[in-house]
Design a protein around this motif. Sequence first.
Motif, PDB file in Angstrom:
ATOM      1  N   LEU A 194       0.829  -1.211   0.000  1.00  0.00           N
ATOM      2  CA  LEU A 194       0.000   0.000   0.000  1.00  0.00           C
ATOM      3  C   LEU A 194       0.860   1.256   0.000  1.00  0.00           C
ATOM      4  O   LEU A 194       0.523   2.249  -0.648  1.00  0.00           O
ATOM      5  CB  LEU A 194      -0.940  -0.008   1.202  1.00  0.00           C
ATOM      6  N   GLU A 195       1.997   1.203   0.729  1.00  0.00           N
ATOM      7  CA  GLU A 195       2.917   2.354   0.726  1.00  0.00           C
ATOM      8  C   GLU A 195       3.513   2.568  -0.665  1.00  0.00           C
ATOM      9  O   GLU A 195       3.851   3.688  -1.030  1.00  0.00           O
ATOM     10  CB  GLU A 195       4.034   2.119   1.744  1.00  0.00           C
ATOM     11  N   GLY A 196       3.640   1.473  -1.431  1.00  0.00           N
ATOM     12  CA  GLY A 196       4.174   1.569  -2.793  1.00  0.00           C
ATOM     13  C   GLY A 196       3.108   1.848  -3.828  1.00  0.00           C
ATOM     14  O   GLY A 196       3.336   1.625  -5.025  1.00  0.00           O
ATOM     15  N   ASP A 197       1.930   2.286  -3.375  1.00  0.00           N
ATOM     16  CA  ASP A 197       0.813   2.634  -4.254  1.00  0.00           C
ATOM     17  C   ASP A 197       0.251   1.418  -4.970  1.00  0.00           C
ATOM     18  O   ASP A 197      -0.276   1.512  -6.086  1.00  0.00           O
ATOM     19  CB  ASP A 197       1.230   3.702  -5.281  1.00  0.00           C
ATOM     20  N   GLY A 198       0.380   0.234  -4.319  1.00  0.00           N
ATOM     21  CA  GLY A 198      -0.225  -0.963  -4.881  1.00  0.00           C
ATOM     22  C   GLY A 198      -1.667  -1.113  -4.429  1.00  0.00           C
ATOM     23  O   GLY A 198      -2.140  -0.412  -3.531  1.00  0.00           O
ATOM     24  N   ARG A 199      -2.366  -2.047  -5.055  1.00  0.00           N
ATOM     25  CA  ARG A 199      -3.757  -2.333  -4.711  1.00  0.00           C
ATOM     26  C   ARG A 199      -3.854  -3.806  -4.333  1.00  0.00           C
ATOM     27  O   ARG A 199      -3.499  -4.687  -5.129  1.00  0.00           O
ATOM     28  CB  ARG A 199      -4.682  -2.047  -5.908  1.00  0.00           C
ATOM     29  N   VAL A 200      -4.336  -4.051  -3.136  1.00  0.00           N
ATOM     30  CA  VAL A 200      -4.399  -5.422  -2.609  1.00  0.00           C
ATOM     31  C   VAL A 200      -5.853  -5.797  -2.367  1.00  0.00           C
ATOM     32  O   VAL A 200      -6.633  -5.013  -1.816  1.00  0.00           O
ATOM     33  CB  VAL A 200      -3.628  -5.538  -1.273  1.00  0.00           C
ATOM     34  N   ARG A 201      -6.206  -7.005  -2.759  1.00  0.00           N
ATOM     35  CA  ARG A 201      -7.523  -7.556  -2.458  1.00  0.00           C
ATOM     36  C   ARG A 201      -7.351  -8.804  -1.596  1.00  0.00           C
ATOM     37  O   ARG A 201      -6.291  -9.435  -1.598  1.00  0.00           O
ATOM     38  CB  ARG A 201      -8.280  -7.905  -3.744  1.00  0.00           C
TER      39      ARG A 201
END
Length: 873
Positions: A547-554
Amino acid sequence: AVAGGVRPVTTGFAGLLPASVDPAVPTPESVLGRPVGQGAARYADVERYLHALAEASPLVKIAKYATSHEGRSLYYLTITSAANHSRLDQIQADNAKLADPRKLGGVSDADRIIDAMPAVAWLAYSIHGDEMSGTDASMLVAYSLAAGTDEATKRLRDELVIHVDPSMNPDGRERYLGQLEPLTGKVLNTDYQAMQYAGLWSAGRGNHYLFDLNRDWLPMVHPETRGRAAVMIQWNPHLVIDAHEMGPLDTYLFDPPREPYNVNLSESNMRWRRLFSGDQARAFDRHGWSYYTQEWYEEWYPGYTNAWANLLGAVGLLYEQARVSGGAIKQASGRVLTYEQAVAHQLASSLANLETLRANRREILRDYFEDRRWAVTSAGDAGEKVFVAEASTDSARFNLFRELLKRHGIEFEISESRVVAKDAVSVWGETADRVEVGAGSLVARVQQPHRRLLRSILQFDPRMSDKFLQEERRSLETHQGTRVYDVTAWNLSMAYGLEAYWADSASSDPNVPRQGVEDDPFERTPAYGYLVDGRSGDVYAAIVRILEGDGRVRVAQKPFSIGNRDYRAGTLLLRRNENPTELGSLLKEAAEGLSLAIHPAETALSESGPDLGGNEFQLLVSPRVALASQWPISSTSFGSIWHLLDARIGLRCSPINTQSIGRVDMRKYNVLILPNAWGGGFGAILNDATRAQLRSWIEAGGTLIAVGGSAAFIADEGRKLSSVRLRHEVLDKLKIYEEAVGRERAARKILVDPTVVWGEAGNPPAGAARFKPAPPAGDSSAENADESATDTPHGKKSKDENAAGKSPEAAKRASDSKDVESLKRHDAWSRIFSPGGVFVRAELNSEHWLCFGLDERLPILFGGSDVFMSSHP
């Protein structure tokens, strides 16, 4: 002035310091700029003196063993004769042979070492930063041992290797002194209740993260403990002292303890502790000082400095000096106790204990060797010869457990094939003639040097003596409180949630080898995305990094299968089309140093369960966390949560002042954590207006997490923040909650009888009445009750008996009222037996997101008497 080789230090230590000293050795006063005991020394000044002493005296060596969270170096001094310094490596190697007799050439080899080798002492001071006199005393101890030219001091150096650990918690000490100095005025104040003797909310007991380091010897979470334990295990000391302070109106406490004793302590250990105590008492008697032993000091929990040392075969001794926080306290008798006197008590104790060790060197070394010889040769008790921990699906937890056992010096092996354990008992108390665990499991046998420690930290069910249980029951029943000082239950395999066993024997089955290493998931870019097994405890740190790396997790809400692999609810999904172009690099960086199982997903089409492009994969939102601190929050509860989020998971959080929570702009946060709070202190802070603000924030999507006493406060019906209730407040509704639990359990084990649903073959159901569900346990509906009687606490009353007095309805209400009053009395009585720590079996709903990655049962360490009740939803 120096006359005749004597350098005076202060008059307050007359009779304690050597009669003659080497003038080339600097006094603490010459470096500090003031006499020891005239106020507490700052840690930087202590460091300066340690280095000055080591530079000036060839009898002193200084070594660093750890760096604190705040970057301070922790040191120990080694003080002994020049001859011993020249062969320190040989002394350490010989002592290692006594500690592990398997390395010896026989008993004659041990005899040779015992005759020639000095005993090893480890003197440890002030693990609680606000218990300061020990650190100041340590400088005088070091000075006395290094500078003394009298025969008594020379004998100590000749026959002992003495390690001085002057400040085990420098971060806490500095925080506390930083609080006291602005609160101290020009006029001497001897009122122990003054703030200059108490400090502020965080005080100085704990380290940077406010952990009590004297309880860190089992989990070994912090660098101070880890570094110290590593050096102590290298040196295998025969004497360990642990200098503390206690309440300001007290005197001085030292060994031996009273019951309950840890069941794994040796008889010789307790015998030596009584001998050391007698010599220490005589040293105090010479000065007319007050002291006592036992009284409140027991040693059941093995996680204190001296308790851990005792289980390693040392003579571990505790000191507790009345605390004066660097000043002077007027006690109840009118006597003023000064800091200088407190330091003198610690100094006298250390020197007395060193002399006892010297005078009994051979006998102590002999008992040390014999105890270790027993440890490596005795077969062990039936059923407790081998400890087996099954390789966990949570590799992060399992690896942490392995590393922790290494830090304790526990010997174990990791099986290359399946392990068969015979006559085994599990952490759940379940017994079996034979248990099979997979390759990669951990096996530790009791025949090893640290046998007593191994059993103590991993035993499932140690038992207190019958005599002590009678004393404890009497004390509780007469409202005198518990006689147990600390937590009453511990087990490291349970703490890590592992399936573990004690067995009579365990052997490998080479016919079932370990599985090979999986392919690198980042060798190529998958067509659809990546899946991360959610059973590893490291997924939380990975989520934060992504999330800190601007990723999207589901996260998967239901189990599914894809690519011939089964996945559980809680599995993470990163879709390529929702993430940055370099998704592989982002995930690889996020997984650095973590134990994660990552698999490429080539398609969104599952073989079973939900497809990866559907709505059963929920998008996670970045948490913006506010963490309540300051009074009435427990500083240790705050510290443990702060450490978890900050140091372990790497999640940014904002500690906020609880006392001004009504003025905090909560729109900045989507999570608020209330750690455990003491004494219901929230009443004045979370008033009606503040609670209304919290309700609005929760209704707008905020998540409130309350722990311990804070949870108890929130659960009150009048707060209007939760539908959860405390058990003692809903005693009249217990049947309702029991029914809810029954339905919850039944929902997890659905059994469908087709003959009930559809009727017999060719014979459809005749009517709805046939399919009326059976009432749950505890149902008191009229259809299931005996119509001719009414329930009472003592049985049933007939209709005739009811008619003779009140109506059935009135009689039932009266009976229920008496029943509730009886329940309240019984509940109040039962609560006095609430445990200081017990493992309970938690039943988890593994389909709920709070329990993703966990199995359906988990050992939970529980203490206190707050039991929370809830029903759907």
